[in-house]
Enzyme design. Sequence first.
Site, PDB file in Angstrom:
ATOM      1  N   VAL A 235       0.979   6.855   0.077  1.00 18.65           N
ATOM      2  CA  VAL A 235       0.363   5.850   0.930  1.00 18.65           C
ATOM      3  C   VAL A 235      -1.108   5.705   0.557  1.00 18.65           C
ATOM      4  O   VAL A 235      -1.816   6.700   0.432  1.00 18.65           O
ATOM      5  CB  VAL A 235       0.452   6.284   2.411  1.00 18.65           C
ATOM      6  CG1 VAL A 235      -0.149   5.226   3.320  1.00 18.65           C
ATOM      7  CG2 VAL A 235       1.897   6.574   2.806  1.00 18.65           C
ATOM      8  N   CYS A 236      -1.572   4.480   0.372  1.00 15.26           N
ATOM      9  CA  CYS A 236      -3.003   4.281   0.117  1.00 15.26           C
ATOM     10  C   CYS A 236      -3.704   3.914   1.419  1.00 15.26           C
ATOM     11  O   CYS A 236      -3.695   2.765   1.847  1.00 15.26           O
ATOM     12  CB  CYS A 236      -3.247   3.206  -0.938  1.00 15.26           C
ATOM     13  SG  CYS A 236      -4.949   3.250  -1.525  1.00 15.26           S
ATOM     14  N   LEU A 237      -4.251   4.923   2.056  1.00 15.15           N
ATOM     15  CA  LEU A 237      -4.977   4.707   3.310  1.00 15.15           C
ATOM     16  C   LEU A 237      -6.248   5.544   3.193  1.00 15.15           C
ATOM     17  O   LEU A 237      -6.168   6.757   2.991  1.00 15.15           O
ATOM     18  CB  LEU A 237      -4.106   5.164   4.492  1.00 15.15           C
ATOM     19  CG  LEU A 237      -4.732   5.035   5.890  1.00 15.15           C
ATOM     20  CD1 LEU A 237      -4.996   3.580   6.222  1.00 15.15           C
ATOM     21  CD2 LEU A 237      -3.798   5.634   6.950  1.00 15.15           C
TER      22      LEU A 237
ATOM     23  N   CYS B 279      -5.081   4.408  -4.832  1.00 11.43           N
ATOM     24  CA  CYS B 279      -4.765   3.209  -5.624  1.00 11.43           C
ATOM     25  C   CYS B 279      -5.597   3.162  -6.909  1.00 11.43           C
ATOM     26  O   CYS B 279      -5.134   2.656  -7.931  1.00 11.43           O
ATOM     27  CB  CYS B 279      -4.936   1.935  -4.803  1.00 11.43           C
ATOM     28  SG  CYS B 279      -6.105   2.075  -3.472  1.00 11.43           S
TER      29      CYS B 279
ATOM     30  N   ASN C 171       0.800  -1.230   0.000  1.00 14.49           N
ATOM     31  CA  ASN C 171       0.000   0.000   0.000  1.00 14.49           C
ATOM     32  C   ASN C 171       0.830   1.277   0.000  1.00 14.49           C
ATOM     33  O   ASN C 171       0.309   2.355   0.252  1.00 14.49           O
ATOM     34  CB  ASN C 171      -0.969  -0.005   1.194  1.00 14.49           C
ATOM     35  CG  ASN C 171      -1.712  -1.318   1.316  1.00 14.49           C
ATOM     36  OD1 ASN C 171      -1.493  -2.070   2.262  1.00 14.49           O
ATOM     37  ND2 ASN C 171      -2.541  -1.615   0.337  1.00 14.49           N
TER      38      ASN C 171
END
Lengths: 172, 430
Positions: free
Chosen positions: A98-100, B219, A91
């Site tokens: 950051v993929c949060l 993402c 992630n």
Amino acid sequence: MKKNEDAAAKKKPKTSAAQIRVQKDLTELELSSTMKTHFPDPVDLLNFTLTITPDEGMYKGGSFNFSVNINTNYPHEPPKVKCTQTIYHPNVDLEGNVCLNILREDWKPVLNLNSVLVGLQYLFLEPNADDPLNKEAAEELRKNREQFLHNIKTSMKGGNIRGVQYDRVLVQ
Amino acid sequence: MATAPTSTTTANGNPSAADWQDRYHHVDQVLDRPGPRTDPSFLAGDEVKAFLRTSCKILVIGAGGLGCEILANLALSGFKDIHVIDMDTIDISNLNRQFLFRQKDVGKPKAIVAAEFIMNRVPGVTVTPYYGKIQDKDDDYYMQFNLIICGLDSVEARRWINATLVNLVDPENPESLKPLIDGGTEGFKGQARVILPTVTSCYECSLDMLNKPTAFPICTIANTPRLPEHCIEWASVLEWPRVHGDKRLDTDDPEHIGWLYKIALARAKEFKIEGVTWSLTQGVVKNIIPAIASTNAIIAAFKIATSSAAYLNNYFMLIGTDGVYSYTFEHEKRDDCPVCGGQALDISISKEWTVDRLIEMLVEKQDIQIKKPSLSTATKQIYFQAPPQLEELTRPNLERKVSDLVENGDHITVTAASLPFNLMVRVTYV
Ligand SMILES: [Zn+2]
């Protein structure tokens, strides 16, 4: 003379709502032994570094640094958080993004800096293969957990995985 | 014949042909007699008309889509002394809805062009423009107005003016309370609200009601873009910092927008996505909310300025996406609002008091129930309970005199877990 003084008094900086909120958030942070903040310029509360040293899980033994930048529109906008090292994590991409969810699409003004810290810590305990930023790492986590764990070890020592040089992040 | 002609002079020196007979025939219908919903303090007749037409000074913030409508409406309903602030210049894409601007005006400051247009079109009105930021102006500037109307597209600017007007309020001086009318639109949805600083709920109180800026999971942007917005965010969130490092993206710089547009377009092509345009790029990165209508804000302005009807109390919502739906309700003040909700405390202490002594006194105060307070001024920290680095750094201040750190009459911001938000302590020395 008096008039000039008055004018000067009126031009004095005021404490902004964002500043007050950051003061409140920071002074009420619940920092566990695995988290540490560092302010390069302590007068500037809006920019600091967060170090996470997980004491359990697959990233145990590493020390991970994040830059946290808060803008004057906080908490309407979330803080900007980036990993400052090149790390092997599904992630986190090689640029440190950051993929949060709570850092972007699920941010709400009722959340605070503590929520962000808890979220980041969670990433190291439960990397998520469904929201990949490092696609190869996510693929490995999904298909070959053993290899994934091995890759984490290699990367944390500053090794090379499929042509990518990772930063050494082992706790000194 | 019956009404005495007023002899105002316009800015360009023409004697005002202003008040020809029946000029305000329609407006006078509501000013000449009280109606069923007028405020008890409303005195119908010449005095209120004179106030509206000669002495009422009004500030319009923003000369964009909403601002243009507001300015025209104000001028036509009889306001004569109007000021306008805007920091932008006219872009060709503005011309479809910002009707005070023409093709020849592209590139010129919105505030100046709008002011000239109104003055040429409506005799007897003076519009004073300021081309710059609202933050350039001090309290004295804002004190001169009777009423402030916002037609802004930025949350940040709204938060600033809201906080400034709340701080301006001096309980000893009723003139210091400046009603703020805020209008906002987003596509076919619109809202208007009246803020009486410190009296009603303020902009900050309702911050969590706002639609948050559209954000897509990072993402998705990185791996599976489907919308033109995904491509634009890819350019601004991922590619800009990768290519430009620490250089800050300036969303007002056409060169920066141009770069993003180019990158986003290439990305869109790669994923066969249509719809990336220059103005969408600008819209996404600046989080621009397109404006359509604004009649509500002006109605509120007119009513407040003259008290001729019960004013909007205090939040009006219009949803025109599926037919027309509107809803008016009273948004309540929040105790934990950082701008208007905090408690204020005036204290007078000896010049010899240390910070430690001051903290002790705050903790002992029965009426505020404070534990472990952290203190700062607008420019520096005095004492922070956490995090450890800041606690250590500010600990030496505990022994220092408050008077060395805080000037007479200045404010200390106090926060603590036990306080809903904060406490503003104004310190004077005896
Ligand atoms: Zn408020």
